[in-house]
Design a protein around this motif. Structure first.
Motif, PDB file in Angstrom:
ATOM      1  N   ALA A   1      38.795  37.915  39.842  1.00  0.00           N
ATOM      2  CA  ALA A   1      38.193  38.917  38.956  1.00  0.00           C
ATOM      3  C   ALA A   1      38.455  38.524  37.509  1.00  0.00           C
ATOM      4  O   ALA A   1      39.044  39.282  36.734  1.00  0.00           O
ATOM      5  N   GLY A   2      38.006  37.327  37.166  1.00  0.00           N
ATOM      6  CA  GLY A   2      38.315  36.761  35.857  1.00  0.00           C
ATOM      7  C   GLY A   2      37.896  37.622  34.684  1.00  0.00           C
ATOM      8  O   GLY A   2      38.545  37.619  33.639  1.00  0.00           O
ATOM      9  N   SER A   3      36.833  38.397  34.871  1.00  0.00           N
ATOM     10  CA  SER A   3      36.364  39.240  33.774  1.00  0.00           C
ATOM     11  C   SER A   3      37.331  40.373  33.471  1.00  0.00           C
ATOM     12  O   SER A   3      37.242  40.995  32.409  1.00  0.00           O
ATOM     13  N   CYS A   4      38.287  40.629  34.390  1.00  0.00           N
ATOM     14  CA  CYS A   4      39.234  41.733  34.211  1.00  0.00           C
ATOM     15  C   CYS A   4      40.547  41.283  33.568  1.00  0.00           C
ATOM     16  O   CYS A   4      41.406  42.125  33.275  1.00  0.00           O
ATOM     17  N   ILE A   5      40.710  39.984  33.353  1.00  0.00           N
ATOM     18  CA  ILE A   5      42.011  39.475  32.927  1.00  0.00           C
ATOM     19  C   ILE A   5      42.443  40.063  31.595  1.00  0.00           C
ATOM     20  O   ILE A   5      43.647  40.281  31.353  1.00  0.00           O
ATOM     21  N   SER A   6      41.498  40.359  30.721  1.00  0.00           N
ATOM     22  CA  SER A   6      41.866  40.903  29.412  1.00  0.00           C
ATOM     23  C   SER A   6      42.357  42.343  29.494  1.00  0.00           C
ATOM     24  O   SER A   6      42.956  42.853  28.551  1.00  0.00           O
ATOM     25  N   GLN A   7      42.124  42.992  30.637  1.00  0.00           N
ATOM     26  CA  GLN A   7      42.568  44.377  30.811  1.00  0.00           C
ATOM     27  C   GLN A   7      44.045  44.481  31.154  1.00  0.00           C
ATOM     28  O   GLN A   7      44.633  45.557  31.034  1.00  0.00           O
ATOM     29  N   VAL A   8      44.638  43.388  31.621  1.00  0.00           N
ATOM     30  CA  VAL A   8      45.949  43.462  32.262  1.00  0.00           C
ATOM     31  C   VAL A   8      47.002  42.675  31.500  1.00  0.00           C
ATOM     32  O   VAL A   8      46.771  41.543  31.081  1.00  0.00           O
ATOM     33  N   THR A   9      48.174  43.289  31.358  1.00  0.00           N
ATOM     34  CA  THR A   9      49.370  42.599  30.885  1.00  0.00           C
ATOM     35  C   THR A   9      50.368  42.575  32.024  1.00  0.00           C
ATOM     36  O   THR A   9      50.741  43.632  32.547  1.00  0.00           O
ATOM     37  N   PHE A  10      50.763  41.386  32.445  1.00  0.00           N
ATOM     38  CA  PHE A  10      51.752  41.247  33.514  1.00  0.00           C
ATOM     39  C   PHE A  10      53.142  41.138  32.900  1.00  0.00           C
ATOM     40  O   PHE A  10      53.362  40.339  31.986  1.00  0.00           O
ATOM     41  N   GLU A  11      54.073  41.933  33.406  1.00  0.00           N
ATOM     42  CA  GLU A  11      55.426  41.947  32.863  1.00  0.00           C
ATOM     43  C   GLU A  11      56.452  42.065  33.996  1.00  0.00           C
ATOM     44  O   GLU A  11      56.244  42.813  34.950  1.00  0.00           O
TER      45      GLU A  11
ATOM     46  N   PHE B   1      51.731  34.530  40.661  1.00  0.00           N
ATOM     47  CA  PHE B   1      50.700  34.496  41.699  1.00  0.00           C
ATOM     48  C   PHE B   1      49.625  35.530  41.394  1.00  0.00           C
ATOM     49  O   PHE B   1      48.426  35.265  41.519  1.00  0.00           O
ATOM     50  N   ALA B   2      50.060  36.741  40.965  1.00  0.00           N
ATOM     51  CA  ALA B   2      49.117  37.829  40.677  1.00  0.00           C
ATOM     52  C   ALA B   2      48.185  37.463  39.537  1.00  0.00           C
ATOM     53  O   ALA B   2      46.967  37.714  39.596  1.00  0.00           O
ATOM     54  N   GLU B   3      48.731  36.881  38.483  1.00  0.00           N
ATOM     55  CA  GLU B   3      47.898  36.516  37.342  1.00  0.00           C
ATOM     56  C   GLU B   3      46.882  35.450  37.718  1.00  0.00           C
ATOM     57  O   GLU B   3      45.703  35.526  37.327  1.00  0.00           O
ATOM     58  N   GLU B   4      47.319  34.469  38.490  1.00  0.00           N
ATOM     59  CA  GLU B   4      46.400  33.422  38.931  1.00  0.00           C
ATOM     60  C   GLU B   4      45.321  33.991  39.843  1.00  0.00           C
ATOM     61  O   GLU B   4      44.141  33.617  39.750  1.00  0.00           O
TER      62      GLU B   4
ATOM     63  N   LEU C   1      50.029  52.223  34.278  1.00  0.00           N
ATOM     64  CA  LEU C   1      51.118  51.380  34.761  1.00  0.00           C
ATOM     65  C   LEU C   1      50.930  51.148  36.248  1.00  0.00           C
ATOM     66  O   LEU C   1      50.913  52.090  37.044  1.00  0.00           O
ATOM     67  N   GLU C   2      50.756  49.870  36.629  1.00  0.00           N
ATOM     68  CA  GLU C   2      50.765  49.512  38.048  1.00  0.00           C
ATOM     69  C   GLU C   2      52.188  49.080  38.373  1.00  0.00           C
ATOM     70  O   GLU C   2      52.636  48.009  37.985  1.00  0.00           O
ATOM     71  N   ALA C   3      52.903  49.930  39.078  1.00  0.00           N
ATOM     72  CA  ALA C   3      54.321  49.711  39.338  1.00  0.00           C
ATOM     73  C   ALA C   3      54.513  48.951  40.644  1.00  0.00           C
ATOM     74  O   ALA C   3      54.145  49.437  41.712  1.00  0.00           O
ATOM     75  N   GLY C   4      55.068  47.737  40.545  1.00  0.00           N
ATOM     76  CA  GLY C   4      55.274  46.919  41.732  1.00  0.00           C
ATOM     77  C   GLY C   4      53.979  46.265  42.176  1.00  0.00           C
ATOM     78  O   GLY C   4      53.517  46.477  43.299  1.00  0.00           O
ATOM     79  N   CYS C   5      53.402  45.442  41.322  1.00  0.00           N
ATOM     80  CA  CYS C   5      52.087  44.860  41.612  1.00  0.00           C
ATOM     81  C   CYS C   5      52.136  43.752  42.653  1.00  0.00           C
ATOM     82  O   CYS C   5      51.099  43.369  43.203  1.00  0.00           O
ATOM     83  N   GLY C   6      53.323  43.198  42.919  1.00  0.00           N
ATOM     84  CA  GLY C   6      53.427  42.126  43.900  1.00  0.00           C
ATOM     85  C   GLY C   6      52.556  40.940  43.538  1.00  0.00           C
ATOM     86  O   GLY C   6      52.514  40.508  42.383  1.00  0.00           O
ATOM     87  N   THR C   7      51.827  40.434  44.512  1.00  0.00           N
ATOM     88  CA  THR C   7      51.005  39.244  44.292  1.00  0.00           C
ATOM     89  C   THR C   7      49.605  39.576  43.790  1.00  0.00           C
ATOM     90  O   THR C   7      48.731  38.710  43.779  1.00  0.00           O
ATOM     91  N   GLY C   8      49.381  40.830  43.399  1.00  0.00           N
ATOM     92  CA  GLY C   8      48.136  41.188  42.738  1.00  0.00           C
ATOM     93  C   GLY C   8      46.985  41.572  43.643  1.00  0.00           C
ATOM     94  O   GLY C   8      45.856  41.733  43.165  1.00  0.00           O
ATOM     95  N   ALA C   9      47.257  41.769  44.935  1.00  0.00           N
ATOM     96  CA  ALA C   9      46.175  42.118  45.856  1.00  0.00           C
ATOM     97  C   ALA C   9      45.497  43.426  45.458  1.00  0.00           C
ATOM     98  O   ALA C   9      44.267  43.553  45.526  1.00  0.00           O
TER      99      ALA C   9
END
Length: 272
Positions: free
Chosen positions: A85-95, A76-79, A42-50
């Motif tokens: 790091a497009g290859s990592c997008i399948s690792q992450v669920t943004f909620e 913003f974080a998902e974009e 769990l990444e808690a408080g991801c903000g803009t994804g930096a």
């Protein structure tokens, strides 16, 4: 934490500053941000994804739930993740979610990561209790925070110190603590985490490190202080002239004879 309580605001400039900060400090803060393969983090408080871009890239065999209270920041974080790091997008669920009231069952996550989040919360201990609830027994929490009280520099300038102090005071008035780095050990131990370890991550900058002069002193720290000028003056904390003097003094630390120091703190603990 309401969105309005975020003292730095949600502007494009702030998003850019956060990106500069993350990219500049990757080695200092994240050389040991590693989780066992197969972990659900769990990444808690991801903000803009930096930070999301960094931690997912460094942990390609882990899955992440990255949550934030701001849907704008999540978009913003998902974009950003797709672009950087497009290859990592399948690792992450943004909620969307509030870390003080998480929409997850007890003991859902193997590990928890949060960076520059607790400083904005009026009761960080309560947030840590909620994070501990959703963490599995034997799982770890990793928290990174700064401490504005750790700043020192050359040439010396009381005006610069005064300008930095206005940011600390504004954050205090919004319910946060810009000097929370020094509190990580007691916060985690009081919450009941065991085997708590805190390591200082000092950023020392002089002219021999031009990437840090530009990326940290100029574009991260000084830009952050400069960003609160309007609110600091409007609140009567400082005159506009004094603030301008302070900012110019901070920029002078970027010159060949200048030196700038700041300390972050990285804490880890275990739920037992």
């Amino acid at each position: 934490m309401s969105q309005s309580a975020y003292v730095h605001g949600y502007s494009d400039r702030e998003a850019e500053r956060l990106s500069d900060q993350a990219n500049t400090l990757t080695e200092i803060l994240h050389h040991d941000t590693r989780f066992p393969p197969g972990s659900l983090v769990l990444e808690a408080g991801c903000g803009t994804g930096a930070q999301t871009v960094i931690i997912t890239s460094q942990n390609p065999d882990c899955r992440f739930r990255s949550i934030d209270i701001s849907q704008t920041s999540l978009d913003f974080a998902e974009e950003r993740l797709r672009k950087e790091a497009g290859s990592c997008i399948s690792q992450v669920t943004f909620e969307q979610g509030d870390i003080r009231n998480l929409p997850y069952d007890d003991e859902t996550f193997d590990h928890i990561f949060l960076c520059f989040v607790l400083e904005h919360l009026p009761e960080p201990g309560n947030a840590l209790k909620e994070l501990k609830r959703v963490l599995k027994f034997g799982g770890s929490i990793m928290a990174i925070e700064g401490d504005h009280g750790s700043v020192y520099f050359y040439p010396p300038s009381q005006a610069a110190i005064d300008a930095v102090q206005t940011q600390i005071e504004l954050q205090h008035r919004s319910g946060g603590d810009a000097c929370i780095g020094r509190r990580l050990y007691p916060l985690l131990t009081e919450t009941g985490f065991s085997d708590v370890r805190v390591t200082p991550r000092m950023v020392y900058v002089d002219a021999s490190k031009p990437e840090l002069v530009d990326g940290f002193t100029r574009k991260t720290f000084t830009a952050m202080i400069e960003g609160v000028q309007h609110n600091a003056v409007a609140a009567g904390l400082i005159s506009n002239e004094r603030f301008e003097e302070g900012i110019q003094s901070l920029y002078r630390t970027c010159e060949p004879e200048g030196v700038f120091c700041y300390t972050f703190f990285k804490a880890a603990g275990v739920k037992s």
